[in-house]
Every structure is written in C-alpha cells, then in structure tokens.
Write an enzyme that holds these catalytic residues in place. Structure first.
Site, mmCIF file in Angstrom:
data_model
loop_
_atom_site.group_PDB
_atom_site.id
_atom_site.type_symbol
_atom_site.label_atom_id
_atom_site.label_comp_id
_atom_site.label_asym_id
_atom_site.label_seq_id
_atom_site.Cartn_x
_atom_site.Cartn_y
_atom_site.Cartn_z
ATOM 1 C CE LYS A 44 -3.395 2.803 0.478
ATOM 2 N NZ LYS A 44 -4.197 3.065 -0.731
ATOM 3 C CB CYS A 129 -2.579 8.801 -6.112
ATOM 4 S SG CYS A 129 -4.075 8.446 -5.172
ATOM 5 N N GLY A 244 -6.826 -4.387 -14.531
ATOM 6 C CA GLY A 244 -7.847 -5.381 -14.869
ATOM 7 C C GLY A 244 -7.388 -6.808 -14.986
HETATM 8 C C1 FMN Z 1 -8.607 0.386 -3.266
HETATM 9 C C2 FMN Z 1 -7.423 0.743 -4.123
HETATM 10 C C3 FMN Z 1 -6.319 1.390 -3.556
HETATM 11 C C4 FMN Z 1 -5.216 1.740 -4.328
HETATM 12 N N1 FMN Z 1 -4.144 2.347 -3.735
HETATM 13 C C5 FMN Z 1 -3.023 2.616 -4.477
HETATM 14 C C6 FMN Z 1 -1.850 3.160 -3.872
HETATM 15 O O1 FMN Z 1 -1.781 3.367 -2.650
HETATM 16 N N2 FMN Z 1 -0.774 3.437 -4.665
HETATM 17 C C7 FMN Z 1 -0.796 3.197 -6.019
HETATM 18 O O2 FMN Z 1 0.198 3.455 -6.692
HETATM 19 N N3 FMN Z 1 -1.888 2.656 -6.606
HETATM 20 C C8 FMN Z 1 -2.994 2.357 -5.879
HETATM 21 N N4 FMN Z 1 -4.096 1.786 -6.483
HETATM 22 C C9 FMN Z 1 -4.067 1.514 -7.934
HETATM 23 C C10 FMN Z 1 -3.707 0.053 -8.238
HETATM 24 O O3 FMN Z 1 -2.416 -0.264 -7.765
HETATM 25 C C11 FMN Z 1 -3.775 -0.232 -9.745
HETATM 26 O O4 FMN Z 1 -2.882 0.621 -10.413
HETATM 27 C C12 FMN Z 1 -5.167 -0.014 -10.326
HETATM 28 O O5 FMN Z 1 -6.145 -0.475 -9.434
HETATM 29 C C13 FMN Z 1 -5.357 -0.698 -11.673
HETATM 30 O O6 FMN Z 1 -5.186 -2.093 -11.603
HETATM 31 P P1 FMN Z 1 -6.409 -3.137 -11.390
HETATM 32 O O7 FMN Z 1 -7.422 -2.836 -12.454
HETATM 33 O O8 FMN Z 1 -5.782 -4.494 -11.543
HETATM 34 O O9 FMN Z 1 -6.912 -2.895 -10.038
HETATM 35 C C14 FMN Z 1 -5.213 1.437 -5.716
HETATM 36 C C15 FMN Z 1 -6.304 0.773 -6.290
HETATM 37 C C16 FMN Z 1 -7.402 0.415 -5.512
HETATM 38 C C17 FMN Z 1 -8.547 -0.303 -6.147
#
Ligand code: FMN
Ligand code: FAD
Ligand code: FES
Lengths: 303, 290
Positions: A44, A129, A244
């Site tokens: 995180k 972010c 995704g």
């Molecule tokens: C609940 C949540 C919290 C996230 N927190 C962070 C974070 O602290 N730092 C970061 O670089 N990305 C964060 N992300 C982004 C994810 O690391 C990722 O880039 C994004 O969700 C796309 O990938 P996915 O579709 O597989 O989830 C977060 C995503 C979600 C859903």
C-alpha cells in the site's frame, strides 16, 4: 519453461506481482497462499506521516469494476518498516515500497529512508494517484514535473531500482513515460486508475463522498493494454503492466503487448487467493500455448 | 492507536478461502420450505442458505460468534464484482448456514442459487462478540441483525443468561427464531409505523438502563440508525455495550480500506472487516460511517 524475469536488476522468480493498495501490507493475504510463490509484493502507498484518507463512502461498485477514493490512508513509512516489513518473507520474495508525497523534497526523503531498508527490494513512485489534493496525479500529468520527481527519487535510492508508476489520465502517456526515463527511472509501471465517478439517482448524490475516484478492475483492461503497447513502442525501459488482470490469460495479453511483468490489483478483492491462483496457472497455460521463453513471447504484438 | 488494540474478541482460527457447495436454500416464512419455483424471491424476502464445508474450512470450534464470511457465487464471474459479507448464523456439523435478506442485486442473485451450485467463501473473518458465561447478556437485534445472535446463543455456555430483544418490520414468521436454544428468553416487537418505532426506542432505553444498573453485557446488531440509537443510549447509561457494524466491504481482509469507520480517539480510521465488525460502543464514531 523458466518463469524468472530480471528487470533492471530486480529479479523476479515469475512475472506476477500484486498491485499497490490492493494487497494491503502483504500480511493480510498470508492465510490464503504462500507469499513466497509470488513474483513480488507491492505494498500500500506509503507517505512519511500516517494519513487518515478521505471520508466515507470511499468505494463503489461499477460494471466489471470499482471506484475508489481511499485517499492513501496508510500507517506511514516508519511504522511500516517497524511493524509490517519484519512480518514479510522479504528474503524470498521482493517487497516493493510504493511511495507518495506532496512535494519533491518529501519524495526524496521518503525514497532515501525506504531504499535504506534491507527488506525493500525496489521503490515504486506513485505520481499518479487521482485521489489526493496536493501532488498526486498532478506530478504524473506534467512531463517536466514527472522528470523532476523521478530524478529526486533516483538520486536518493542508492542501488535500488526505481519504478515510476504512470497515470492513464493524460492525453499522451508516452510523453510522461519519456520524461520519467529522462529522469532516470529504471522501470515503468502502468496503469494507475482512471478518473471516474458514479451517481445514485435515488439519493441524487455521487456514490463517493469525494465525488470523483479512480476506476479499476476488469473494466479497464483494454485501456491498460493500449497504454502498455504505446509506451513499449516509445521507451526502451522494462515495463510492468497492470489494469484489470484477473487470470493467467490476462497476464499473457499484457506480456504480448510489451510488458515484462504484471501486477494483479482489484482482482485480489474478488477472492483473496487470486494472485496465487494466477501464478499457479501460468506454467500450464504457457505449455498449452507452446511458449518456451519470455524473450520469444514478450512484445510480439508490439509491431 | 496501534492497529490491533480495538479487539473485541480474538479470532479462533485463521481464515481460509474455499469453494463450497450449496446443499440447501430455503425461504423462511414460506409454506413450501423450498426455493420459490420462479427462482428469485420477491424483494426483502428472507432465506437460509446452507453450504457444505469442504476440506480445510474451519468447523464447530474454529470461529467466534459475530464473525462473518465473504461469499461470492462462482457464476458471478465479474458481475457483481465484489463478494458480499454475511454473519455466520450457524457453523455446525459440516454446514455453514447464512441467514440473509434480499436487498439488492447480489442478494437477489443469491436467492436464485440451486443445490449443487458452487460458492467461493472466505472466512471466518473479523472479531466477534465477547462471551461472558456468567454475565446477564442482552442481545439487541434489529431485523436481519438477528443472524449473528443465532450463532451466539447456540454457542453460549449458559443460554439462560441471555435474553433477546428483537425489533423487526417484516412478519415475525420470516425470522428463524426456532433456531435459538429454548433457554433464551425472546421478546419481539414489530414496528410498522413511526409511533411504534418511538415506543420501541423507549423500550430499548429501559432495557439498556436496567442492564447498565446490574453490570450486564449488551450486544447489538442491526441497521445503522438502530446502532446509532443503541450507541447513544449505551453511552448515556454507561452500559457495557458492543456493536456489530455493517459497512460496505470490497475485500473483507483488510486490504482495500474501503470499510473503515472513525474512532473516538483521533487515530486513523479503523477497518471494520478486520478490527471489527464488533466494537465497544465508546470506541467508534458512527456519525461519519456509511
Ligand atoms: C482500493 C485501491 C487502492 C489503491 N491504492 C493505491 C496506492 O496506494 N498506490 C498506487 O500506486 N496505486 C494504488 N491503487 C491503484 C492500483 O495499484 C492499480 O494501479 C489499479 O487499481 C489498476 O489495476 P487493477 O485494475 O488491476 O486494479 C489502488 C487501487 C485500488 C482499487
Ligand atoms: C459484517 C457484516 C455482516 C453481515 N451479515 C449479514 C447477514 O447475516 N445477513 C444479511 O442479510 N445481510 C448481512 N449483511 C449485509 C449484507 O452484506 C448486504 O445486505 C449485502 O451486501 C447487500 O448486497 P446486495 O448486492 O444485495 O445489495 P446492493 O445491490 O449492493 O445494495 C442494495 C442496498 O443494500 C444496501 N447495502 C449494501 N451493502 C450493505 C451492507 N454491507 N450492509 C447493509 N446494507 C447494505 C445498500 O445501501 C443498498 O441500499 C452483513 C454485512 C456486514 C458488513
Ligand atoms: S473490506 Fe477491504 S479493508 Fe475492509
């Protein structure tokens, strides 16, 4: 085949990592699989001071996806190092610290502190972010700023690889990718979440207290694939692809468009053993497809 | 506040994720005792879902009442995206039983499950209620908030020490009160209008004051406004009270930080899924929670 990959000195026994913010501090998932089977764990996002994050509600379900506006709630870098890092099997699986700060000097201090920890294998810089007021995605939307932050982190990271994580919320993602490369990035990770919102007609209110949040999950895979393809054509750095991914097949799609490794994000919420299952499924799928090395397969679709 | 100090009761065993098989789905309060022929039941219907435990899933002694599971039928693929949290109603003799109410698309789809369907379940999750065998214990349930108390009462070494005060809107026949041990005294009160609700809150206050006076224990589970009412009465009468919160959850394991609630001590918000769902009434600020 041998699943191992090496990205700018970051050695992974397989290309499946977990995405920041979707895998807690890693320890939360220990009951559901063997953490050392993963290619790597990205924790995180950490800031220098603990952060309380945004008001509730801060998550909403959307078609094949979710919106979040967590606002980087975290326990702060020091407590992470003291309380969580010792619980992780970092000698056997690379643990990557994802960092966030509001200004360049803070990014540099945080980078120096985290890179100095034996259990941290690499730094991932979150300049993307969408859920925080200051800094956040703004660094990732301006190539000059992206280069500055990257340079500041790289200068203090010692020998640890620096991964810069890019936002899809830009007109031309290759411009920011090139700037990060110029700033000294060793590896690029993409994509972070897409800016979005959701509305409730019954309450006539947005579904998130913060109104706007980040969209993630299977719904965004086409955008992630497109971004990785574009960046892999434009920049000569190893890429970690994400957005995704929910199956071994998704992993190979990303590798075909040029990714060297991937991160599994929102799919970890669908069931907590997702990343372990994907890792376990990979060898058989590669076998089925007759793939015998990453070099032969990677970027075959890049053109 | 350090992450793990708000604990109500320690988890009995570590959680696992397994695919379980539906062995029975029964609509409560209906004549047939079987799922309705059309599949999905009408809105707000109540159901008992039985899942056969598979190897490695904690049984009988592997959970504490008030803990919950995340549940996601395999057929959902990516829609709905998230699993849904449900209190463990019973976990006995190789069966995990959930008591649920249809409120939206996930629970509606659950009401159409069939025998043999596969459901991904992870748990037992969270921190349950304290059990103090010799203390007079008042169980305050609002509607579907009854679910964890069935397990609580069945696991209690002295069910005669427990008393259930139950507020509900649907007909009483919708609720499987027959699953409670006979020794538990049950008082049910139906609210169908504002006057009845006001009367119910008056009754609540009298009982909370009474248990506070004799150093009893009060445990509550139900809709958010119900918990807010219990909390303010508990604080007013300085009653030893635990509340089980039902915040929206994506992961259930403490990873997404989507389920948090504010505490009263200015620390970081706490995760309802891992640091709760049960909290002492004086520790959480329910005003800000969703
Ligand atoms: C609940 C949540 C919290 C996230 N927190 C962070 C974070 O602290 N730092 C970061 O670089 N990305 C964060 N992300 C982004 C994810 O690391 C990722 O880039 C994004 O969700 C796309 O990938 P996915 O579709 O597989 O989830 C977060 C995503 C979600 C859903
Ligand atoms: C720890 C915990 C234990 C629970 N135990 C039980 C139980 O034993 N039996 C049971 O029937 N329900 C229980 N719930 C509530 C249950 O999780 C929700 O009813 C369910 O997630 C709704 O899903 P849906 O897809 O049908 O609704 P959605 O389509 O997602 O939403 C429909 C409506 O339901 C409301 N809703 C959504 N999520 C929740 C929630 N978490 N709590 C309350 N209301 C919600 C929404 O605000 C909306 O109005 C529990 C919740 C938690 C957090
Ligand atoms: S539901 Fe994800 S942290 Fe609680």
């Amino acid at each position: 085949m041998n699943l191992a990959v090496e990205l700018a000195g970051l050695w992974l026994k397989n290309p499946v990592l977990t995405a920041s913010g979707t895998f807690g501090y890693g320890v939360e998932f220990a009951p559901y699989g063997d953490l050392t089977e993963l290619g790597g764990i990205v924790v995180k996002g950490l800031s220098w001071e603990p952060r309380a994050g945004n008001p509730m509600p801060r998550i909403a379900e959307t078609p094949c996806g979710m919106l979040n506006a967590i606002g980087l709630q975290n326990i702060g870098a020091r407590r992470f190092v003291e309380e969580k890092l010792p619980l992780l099997p970092w000698a056997e699986v690379p643990v990557i610290a994802n960092l966030y700060a509001c200004d360049v000097e803070d990014f540099a201090r945080l980078a120096e502190y985290l890179a100095g920890q034996e259990g941290v294998a690499a730094l991932e810089v979150n300049i993307s972010c969408p859920n925080v007021q200051a800094g956040g995605v703004l660094f990732g939307q301006d190539p000059a700023q992206a280069a500055r932050v990257t340079r500041a982190v790289k200068d203090r990271a010692g020998t640890k690889p620096v991964i810069v994580k890019l936002s899809p919320n830009v007109t031309d993602i290759t411009a920011v990718a090139k700037a990060a490369a110029d700033g000294g990035a060793d590896i690029l990770a993409l994509i972070n979440t897409l800016s979005g919102m959701a509305v409730d007609v019954r309450t006539r209110k947005p579904r998130l207290a913060n109104v706007i949040g980040g969209l993630s999950g299977p719904a965004i895979k086409p955008v992630g694939l497109r971004c990785v393809l574009q960046v892999s054509r434009a920049v000569d750095l190893p890429i970690i692809g994400l957005g995704g991914i929910a199956s071994a097949e998704d992993v190979l799609e990303y590798i075909l468009v040029g990714a060297w490794a991937v991160q599994v994000g929102t799919a970890n919420f669908l069931r907590p053993d997702t990343a372990f299952r994907i890792t376990a499924d990979l060898p058989q799928l590669l076998d089925e497809l007759g793939v015998s090395s990453w070099e032969e397969f990677r970027g075959a679709l890049r053109g | 506040m350090p992450e793990d100090t708000l604990l109500a009761a320690p988890a009995a065993s570590s959680p696992v994720c397994r695919e379980l098989t539906v062995s029975e789905l029964r609509r409560t309060g209906s004549e047939s005792g079987l799922a309705s022929p059309s599949g999905a039941g009408p809105d707000h219907s109540h159901w008992l879902l039985d899942l056969e435990l598979s190897e490695g899933f904690p049984g009988e002694d592997g959970w504490t009442p008030g803990q919950f599971v995340m549940l996601r039928p395999v057929s959902w693929a990516f829609e709905p995206l998230w699993a849904r949290p449900f209190s463990i109603c019973m976990l006995e003799r190789g069966v995990l039983r959930i008591f649920f109410q249809v409120v939206g698309r996930g629970t509606r789809a659950m009401s159409a499950l069939r025998r043999g369907d596969r459901v991904v379940v992870w748990g037992p999750l969270g921190r349950g209620f304290v059990v103090e065998p010799e203390t007079s214990t008042l169980l305050l349930a609002g509607g579907i908030g009854l679910a964890p108390f069935i397990g609580y009462a069945r696991r209690h070494p002295r069910p005669d020490k427990a008393r259930l005060f139950f507020g509900h809107r649907p007909e009483i026949a919708e609720y499987p009160l027959d699953l409670l041990p006979e020794a538990v005294v049950v008082e049910a009160s139906r609210q169908t209008c504002a006057e009845e609700l006001a009367c119910f809150v008056g009754d609540l206050e009298r009982r909370i004051a009474e248990y506070a006076a004799r150093q009893g224990l009060i445990l509550a589970c139900g809709p958010h406004p119900f918990l807010q009412a219990v909390q303010s009465l508990a604080l007013k009468h300085r009653a030893r009270t635990q509340l089980s919160l039902e915040n929206r959850m994506a992961c259930g394991v403490g990873a997404c930080l989507g389920c948090v609630t504010e505490t009263t001590n200015q620390g970081l918000p706490v995760k309802v899924c891992t640091q709760g769902p049960v909290f002492w009434a004086q520790d959480v600020n329910l005003g800000g929670a969703a």
